[in-house]
Design an enzyme around this catalytic site. Structure first.
Site, PDB file in Angstrom:
ATOM      1  N   CYS A 158      -9.962  -0.399   0.443  1.00  0.00           N
ATOM      2  CA  CYS A 158     -10.191   0.391  -0.911  1.00  0.00           C
ATOM      3  C   CYS A 158     -10.133  -0.820  -1.979  1.00  0.00           C
ATOM      4  O   CYS A 158     -10.562  -0.393  -3.056  1.00  0.00           O
ATOM      5  CB  CYS A 158      -8.607   1.183  -0.827  1.00  0.00           C
ATOM      6  SG  CYS A 158      -8.578   2.666   0.229  1.00  0.00           S
ATOM      7  N   CYS A 171      -4.630  -0.262   1.610  1.00  0.00           N
ATOM      8  CA  CYS A 171      -5.734   0.030   2.346  1.00  0.00           C
ATOM      9  C   CYS A 171      -6.692  -1.208   1.911  1.00  0.00           C
ATOM     10  O   CYS A 171      -6.949  -1.285   0.728  1.00  0.00           O
ATOM     11  CB  CYS A 171      -6.373   1.084   2.247  1.00  0.00           C
ATOM     12  SG  CYS A 171      -8.250   1.402   2.289  1.00  0.00           S
TER      13      CYS A 171
END
Length: 107
Positions: free
Chosen positions: A33, A30
């Site tokens: 993230c 991600c």
């Protein structure tokens, strides 16, 4: 981020602790993230021992992610004494994150 004392406790022990816990649900793949660690380090520096911060990899801990209905990542959840006080998906900038946490803990 985690101290050695934090690593010895289970997830349930941590979120039921007297010290509030901010959980960052993430995955290695991600991209957004990857923006959270510097924000969380800054938050920890600002709040110190008033807040524990832990990271949960949703790929390695799908049961926890499902339990807390983590549908988008990064996903931040604030717990205090076992109570879920706040949850939000997406990147949250440090000043806003600190303000939200302080407001939720003051309620």
């Amino acid at each position: 981020m985690e101290n050695t004392e934090t690593k010895k406790k289970s997830f349930n022990e941590l979120i039921n602790d007297d010290t509030p816990v901010l959980v960052d649900f993430y995955a290695d793949w991600c991209a957004p993230c990857r923006m959270m660690p510097p924000i969380l380090h800054e938050l920890k520096s600002a709040m110190g021992d008033k807040l524990n911060i832990i990271k949960i990899d949703t790929e390695r801990n799908p049961d926890v992610a499902i339990k807390y209905q983590v549908r988008g990542i990064p996903n931040l959840i604030l717990f205090h004494k076992g109570q879920l006080l706040w949850q939000q998906a997406g990147v949250v900038r440090m000043p806003q994150l600190q303000q939200i946490i302080e407001e939720k803990l003051a309620q």
